[in-house]
Scaffold this motif. Structure first.
Motif, PDB file in Angstrom:
ATOM      1  N   SER A  68     -14.177   8.111 -12.120  1.00 40.86           N
ATOM      2  CA  SER A  68     -14.558   9.465 -11.750  1.00 40.86           C
ATOM      3  C   SER A  68     -14.824   9.621 -10.259  1.00 40.86           C
ATOM      4  N   SER A  69     -15.130   8.525  -9.572  1.00 37.88           N
ATOM      5  CA  SER A  69     -15.564   8.625  -8.187  1.00 37.88           C
ATOM      6  C   SER A  69     -14.426   8.969  -7.235  1.00 37.88           C
ATOM      7  N   GLY A  70     -13.186   8.695  -7.646  1.00 40.83           N
ATOM      8  CA  GLY A  70     -12.076   8.896  -6.735  1.00 40.83           C
ATOM      9  C   GLY A  70     -11.851   7.698  -5.845  1.00 40.83           C
ATOM     10  N   LEU A  71     -12.784   6.754  -5.898  1.00 41.19           N
ATOM     11  CA  LEU A  71     -12.663   5.556  -5.058  1.00 41.19           C
ATOM     12  C   LEU A  71     -11.424   4.745  -5.434  1.00 41.19           C
ATOM     13  N   ALA A  72     -11.226   4.539  -6.723  1.00 40.98           N
ATOM     14  CA  ALA A  72     -10.086   3.742  -7.184  1.00 40.98           C
ATOM     15  C   ALA A  72      -8.782   4.335  -6.659  1.00 40.98           C
ATOM     16  N   GLU A  73      -8.695   5.657  -6.716  1.00 35.43           N
ATOM     17  CA  GLU A  73      -7.491   6.357  -6.257  1.00 35.43           C
ATOM     18  C   GLU A  73      -7.303   6.162  -4.746  1.00 35.43           C
ATOM     19  N   GLU A  74      -8.412   6.225  -4.044  1.00 38.42           N
ATOM     20  CA  GLU A  74      -8.350   6.098  -2.579  1.00 38.42           C
ATOM     21  C   GLU A  74      -7.908   4.690  -2.166  1.00 38.42           C
ATOM     22  N   VAL A  75      -8.445   3.701  -2.881  1.00 43.57           N
ATOM     23  CA  VAL A  75      -8.074   2.311  -2.601  1.00 43.57           C
ATOM     24  C   VAL A  75      -6.606   2.090  -2.943  1.00 43.57           C
ATOM     25  N   TYR A  76      -6.199   2.634  -4.079  1.00 45.88           N
ATOM     26  CA  TYR A  76      -4.792   2.527  -4.476  1.00 45.88           C
ATOM     27  C   TYR A  76      -3.889   3.131  -3.393  1.00 45.88           C
ATOM     28  N   ASP A  77      -4.227   4.339  -2.945  1.00 48.47           N
ATOM     29  CA  ASP A  77      -3.421   5.021  -1.929  1.00 48.47           C
ATOM     30  C   ASP A  77      -3.324   4.201  -0.638  1.00 48.47           C
ATOM     31  N   ALA A  78      -4.448   3.600  -0.257  1.00 47.85           N
ATOM     32  CA  ALA A  78      -4.473   2.825   0.990  1.00 47.85           C
ATOM     33  C   ALA A  78      -3.526   1.630   0.904  1.00 47.85           C
ATOM     34  N   ILE A  79      -3.556   0.920  -0.230  1.00 50.17           N
ATOM     35  CA  ILE A  79      -2.696  -0.266  -0.370  1.00 50.17           C
ATOM     36  C   ILE A  79      -1.239   0.163  -0.556  1.00 50.17           C
ATOM     37  N   PHE A  80      -1.034   1.220  -1.339  1.00 50.42           N
ATOM     38  CA  PHE A  80       0.324   1.754  -1.545  1.00 50.42           C
ATOM     39  C   PHE A  80       0.959   2.119  -0.201  1.00 50.42           C
ATOM     40  N   SER A  81       0.178   2.792   0.634  1.00 56.00           N
ATOM     41  CA  SER A  81       0.676   3.229   1.934  1.00 56.00           C
ATOM     42  C   SER A  81       1.060   2.028   2.811  1.00 56.00           C
ATOM     43  N   GLN A  82       0.247   0.978   2.767  1.00 57.53           N
ATOM     44  CA  GLN A  82       0.557  -0.226   3.557  1.00 57.53           C
ATOM     45  C   GLN A  82       1.824  -0.910   3.065  1.00 57.53           C
ATOM     46  N   LEU A  83       2.028  -0.875   1.762  1.00 55.63           N
ATOM     47  CA  LEU A  83       3.240  -1.481   1.198  1.00 55.63           C
ATOM     48  C   LEU A  83       4.476  -0.663   1.566  1.00 55.63           C
ATOM     49  N   MET A  84       4.354   0.664   1.460  1.00 56.14           N
ATOM     50  CA  MET A  84       5.478   1.548   1.739  1.00 56.14           C
ATOM     51  C   MET A  84       5.917   1.468   3.191  1.00 56.14           C
ATOM     52  N   ALA A  85       4.931   1.443   4.081  1.00 52.35           N
ATOM     53  CA  ALA A  85       5.237   1.447   5.515  1.00 52.35           C
ATOM     54  C   ALA A  85       5.420   0.031   6.054  1.00 52.35           C
ATOM     55  N   LEU A  86       5.496  -0.933   5.156  1.00 51.25           N
ATOM     56  CA  LEU A  86       5.781  -2.332   5.496  1.00 51.25           C
ATOM     57  C   LEU A  86       4.703  -2.990   6.362  1.00 51.25           C
ATOM     58  N   ARG A  87       3.507  -2.412   6.353  1.00 45.35           N
ATOM     59  CA  ARG A  87       2.397  -3.103   7.029  1.00 45.35           C
ATOM     60  C   ARG A  87       2.008  -4.331   6.233  1.00 45.35           C
ATOM     61  N   ILE A  88       2.202  -4.276   4.931  1.00 40.90           N
ATOM     62  CA  ILE A  88       2.170  -5.488   4.110  1.00 40.90           C
ATOM     63  C   ILE A  88       3.629  -5.834   3.864  1.00 40.90           C
TER      64      ILE A  88
END
Ligand SMILES: [Zn+2]
Length: 236
Positions: A25-45
């Motif tokens: 419910s906190s939205g934290l899980a979604e925010e963490v997911y988005d942060a890692i997803f974004s790093q994967l997409m933009a090849l930072r990971i």
């Protein structure tokens, strides 16, 4: 994460080892997911590289729980691989062969489905697609990487919505299962990939507005072929 305030770990201290439902419910899980997803997409990971939970705990300043949940979700999407006794790593880049196979599959299924969508689409469907296309157009110069990962996700939604309206759930599931858009956008990080696709999506939307089945089919075929051509240099 922008904020490092203690409210983020509220209720979570010492909870990592506990068995129980992860707070959603906190939205934290979604925010963490988005942060890692974004790093994967933009090849930072980088594809194939190790992902350590401890590093992400430090970098994102959150507990292990939402990170493990995000990694599990990304594993389901084929972007993260979990190896026994080794841990998590970013999925390797798709091979040229897989790339060719994915585009062959898309060209077999999507143009034909798009023709049927042009026949079936109503005002609500059109509004939904316009909304998705609109999100993709929003410039966010402050964070090009976030914009790129948003685009990848919305492109997946755009194509999935067209398939949903077309009405064959098996075709929709088959393509969704490939997570095509996540894999192809991860081949390179380049704004050209997104800018040209916007015009092609417009052509598809225009054909839907006119209920022009043939134009819709052609516009989708052209979009997929051009997308393939844009991404091919990734294999040079
Ligand atoms: Zn597209």
């Amino acid at each position: 994460m922008r904020s490092t305030g203690s409210h983020r770990s509220h209720g979570k201290i010492g909870a990592d080892a506990a068995v129980g439902p992860i707070q959603r419910s906190s939205g934290l899980a979604e925010e963490v997911y988005d942060a890692i997803f974004s790093q994967l997409m933009a090849l930072r990971i980088a594809p194939g590289s190790r992902i350590t939970v401890d590093n992400l705990v430090r970098e994102l300043n959150v507990s292990q729980t939402p990170i493990r949940e995000a990694l599990g979700r990304l594993e389901g999407e084929g972007l993260v691989v979990k190896t026994h006794l080794v841990g998590y790593s970013a999925a390797p880049q798709i091979t040229r062969r897989r790339f060719d196979e994915l585009y062959e599959l898309r060209l077999l299924l999507e143009p034909d489905a798009t023709r049927r969508t042009a026949h079936r689409i109503d005002a609500d469907g059109l509004a939904a697609l316009r909304g998705t296309a609109g999100v993709m157009m929003q410039p966010d110069a402050a964070d090009e990487r976030a914009r790129y990962s948003t685009f990848a996700r919305q492109d997946a939604v755009f194509h999935d919505t067209i398939l949903a309206i077309a009405g064959n759930e098996l075709i929709r599931e088959t393509l969704a299962h490939q997570h095509t858009h996540f894999h192809i956008f991860r081949l390179m990080f380049h704004t050209r990939v997104t800018e040209e696709a916007l015009d092609e999506h417009d052509a598809i939307l225009a054909a839907f507005e006119n209920r022009d089945e043939q134009a819709a089919e052609q516009a989708m075929r052209r979009h997929i072929e051009r997308s393939r051509d844009r991404l091919l240099p990734a294999f040079d």
